[in-house]
Design a protein around this motif. Structure first.
Motif, short mmCIF file in Angstrom:
data_model
loop_
_atom_site.label_atom_id
_atom_site.label_comp_id
_atom_site.label_asym_id
_atom_site.label_seq_id
_atom_site.Cartn_x
_atom_site.Cartn_y
_atom_site.Cartn_z
N GLY A 131 0.79 -1.23 0.00
CA GLY A 131 0.00 0.00 0.00
C GLY A 131 0.82 1.27 0.00
O GLY A 131 0.27 2.35 -0.22
N PHE A 132 2.13 1.15 0.25
CA PHE A 132 2.96 2.36 0.20
C PHE A 132 3.04 2.87 -1.23
O PHE A 132 3.36 2.11 -2.15
N ALA A 133 2.75 4.12 -1.43
CA ALA A 133 2.82 4.73 -2.76
C ALA A 133 3.57 6.05 -2.67
O ALA A 133 3.19 6.91 -1.87
N PRO A 134 4.64 6.21 -3.43
CA PRO A 134 5.39 7.47 -3.37
C PRO A 134 4.61 8.63 -3.99
O PRO A 134 3.75 8.43 -4.85
N PHE A 135 4.91 9.82 -3.50
CA PHE A 135 4.37 11.07 -4.01
C PHE A 135 2.84 11.16 -3.97
O PHE A 135 2.20 11.48 -4.96
N PRO A 136 2.22 10.89 -2.82
CA PRO A 136 0.77 11.11 -2.74
C PRO A 136 0.44 12.58 -2.90
O PRO A 136 1.26 13.46 -2.64
N ALA A 137 -0.78 12.83 -3.35
CA ALA A 137 -1.21 14.21 -3.64
C ALA A 137 -1.81 14.87 -2.41
O ALA A 137 -2.85 15.54 -2.49
N THR A 138 -1.16 14.71 -1.26
CA THR A 138 -1.67 15.27 0.00
C THR A 138 -0.52 15.91 0.77
O THR A 138 -0.04 15.35 1.75
N PRO A 139 -0.04 17.06 0.33
CA PRO A 139 1.08 17.70 1.03
C PRO A 139 0.68 18.14 2.43
O PRO A 139 -0.51 18.24 2.77
N GLY A 140 1.68 18.42 3.25
CA GLY A 140 1.44 18.89 4.60
C GLY A 140 0.62 20.16 4.61
O GLY A 140 0.87 21.09 3.84
N GLU A 141 -0.35 20.21 5.50
CA GLU A 141 -1.26 21.36 5.55
C GLU A 141 -0.53 22.68 5.82
O GLU A 141 -0.87 23.71 5.25
N TRP A 142 0.49 22.64 6.71
CA TRP A 142 1.21 23.88 7.03
C TRP A 142 1.96 24.41 5.81
O TRP A 142 2.03 25.62 5.59
N LEU A 143 2.48 23.51 4.99
CA LEU A 143 3.15 23.93 3.76
C LEU A 143 2.15 24.59 2.81
O LEU A 143 2.41 25.67 2.27
N VAL A 144 1.01 23.97 2.63
CA VAL A 144 -0.01 24.52 1.73
C VAL A 144 -0.53 25.86 2.25
O VAL A 144 -0.74 26.81 1.48
N LEU B 263 8.83 18.93 8.25
CA LEU B 263 7.52 18.66 8.83
C LEU B 263 7.54 17.31 9.55
O LEU B 263 8.02 16.31 8.99
N ASN B 264 7.00 17.29 10.75
CA ASN B 264 6.85 16.06 11.55
C ASN B 264 8.17 15.36 11.84
O ASN B 264 8.22 14.13 11.95
N TYR B 265 9.21 16.12 12.00
CA TYR B 265 10.52 15.56 12.35
C TYR B 265 11.22 16.55 13.27
O TYR B 265 11.23 17.75 13.00
N LEU B 266 11.78 16.03 14.35
CA LEU B 266 12.45 16.91 15.31
C LEU B 266 13.79 16.33 15.70
O LEU B 266 13.88 15.27 16.31
N ARG B 267 14.82 17.06 15.32
CA ARG B 267 16.17 16.81 15.82
C ARG B 267 16.78 18.18 16.07
O ARG B 267 17.16 18.89 15.14
N ARG B 268 16.85 18.55 17.32
CA ARG B 268 17.24 19.92 17.67
C ARG B 268 18.65 20.26 17.21
O ARG B 268 18.94 21.43 16.92
N ALA C 124 -4.50 21.46 15.70
CA ALA C 124 -4.97 21.63 14.33
C ALA C 124 -5.28 20.25 13.75
O ALA C 124 -4.79 19.23 14.23
N VAL C 125 -6.09 20.24 12.70
CA VAL C 125 -6.39 18.99 12.02
C VAL C 125 -5.25 18.69 11.05
O VAL C 125 -4.94 19.49 10.16
N ARG C 126 -4.63 17.55 11.25
CA ARG C 126 -3.55 17.09 10.38
C ARG C 126 -3.85 15.66 9.99
O ARG C 126 -4.07 14.81 10.84
N SER C 127 -3.89 15.40 8.69
CA SER C 127 -4.25 14.07 8.16
C SER C 127 -5.57 13.59 8.74
O SER C 127 -5.75 12.41 9.04
N GLY C 128 -6.49 14.54 8.92
CA GLY C 128 -7.83 14.20 9.36
C GLY C 128 -8.00 13.99 10.85
O GLY C 128 -9.09 13.64 11.31
N GLN C 129 -6.94 14.23 11.63
CA GLN C 129 -6.98 13.99 13.07
C GLN C 129 -6.50 15.23 13.83
O GLN C 129 -5.65 15.98 13.32
N PRO C 130 -7.00 15.46 15.05
CA PRO C 130 -6.47 16.58 15.83
C PRO C 130 -5.05 16.30 16.29
O PRO C 130 -4.74 15.22 16.80
N ARG C 131 -4.18 17.26 16.08
CA ARG C 131 -2.78 17.15 16.46
C ARG C 131 -2.35 18.45 17.12
O ARG C 131 -2.69 19.54 16.64
#
Length: 199
Positions: free
Chosen positions: A18-31, A113-118, A179-186
């Motif tokens: 089911g993994f598919a590269p380049f889905p048409a759902t970019p990060g909401e903050w970027l958009v 996005l969604n990655y943290l390494r200080r 905020a809603v991210r990928s359809g869920q509150p985050r």
């Protein structure tokens, strides 16, 4: 039982059916911050995963460098980029090793996005060319403490931490909220910051 390395963990995930590269759902903050991006130049997608943000940037006209620890994901992105004619160069980079580095002054846009390494904060800032934009969003401590999600708190931002993380950049936008991210509150903090044009 041996604990899997970060590469093994993510390779397993991206090897699942089911993994598919380049889905048409970019990060909401970027958009949401599309109006600040411009429409061309060089972009870096940090911890790119399935390449959703890389695709979005490439379709806007950017030449994109997509980096991730998973060679499974990167191989899939390389094949898909060639098949689709996307201007995305995918590379395997382990950002969690002490020797990890990024080129200085190379990118008009850096997306994290969604990655943290200080330890990467100064490298991300220096990777921007003069006038370049950093688009950064990830989870805050409220994601675990208020929303109840199981999460290693080492990888969660304290309140206002992201706002102070890039002192050499000019803050263009900042938001810390649920905020809603990928359809869920985050619970997330999002920053758009710009390297001064003079340096």
């Amino acid at each position: 039982m041996d604990v899997p390395t970060a590469r093994e963990k993510w390779n397993r995930r991206y090897a699942e059916p089911g993994f598919a590269p380049f889905p048409a759902t970019p990060g909401e903050w970027l958009v949401e911050n599309r109006d600040l991006l411009g429409a061309r130049g060089r972009a870096l997608d940090v911890a790119c995963g399935d390449g959703r943000n890389s695709r979005y940037l490439a379709e806007l006209g950017f030449t994109v460098e997509a980096i991730d620890i998973s060679d499974v994901a990167v191989d899939a992105l390389r094949r898909a980029a060639a098949a689709r004619g996307l201007t995305v160069e995918a590379r395997v980079v382990d950002l969690e090793t002490p020797a990890s580095s990024l080129p200085d002054g190379e990118y008009d846009v850096v997306v994290n996005l969604n990655y943290l390494r200080r330890e990467l904060f100064p490298l991300l800032a220096r990777a921007l060319c003069p006038g370049g934009l950093l688009v950064f969003e990830t989870f805050t401590q409220a994601h675990a403490r208020e929303l109840g999600h199981g999460f290693d708190e080492r990888f969660l931002l304290a309140s206002n931490e992201l706002l102070r993380a890039f002192p050499g950049l000019q803050v263009r936008r900042y938001r810390e909220e649920t905020a809603v991210r990928s359809g869920q509150p985050r619970a997330v903090a999002g920053l758009v910051a710009q390297r001064p044009a003079a340096g």
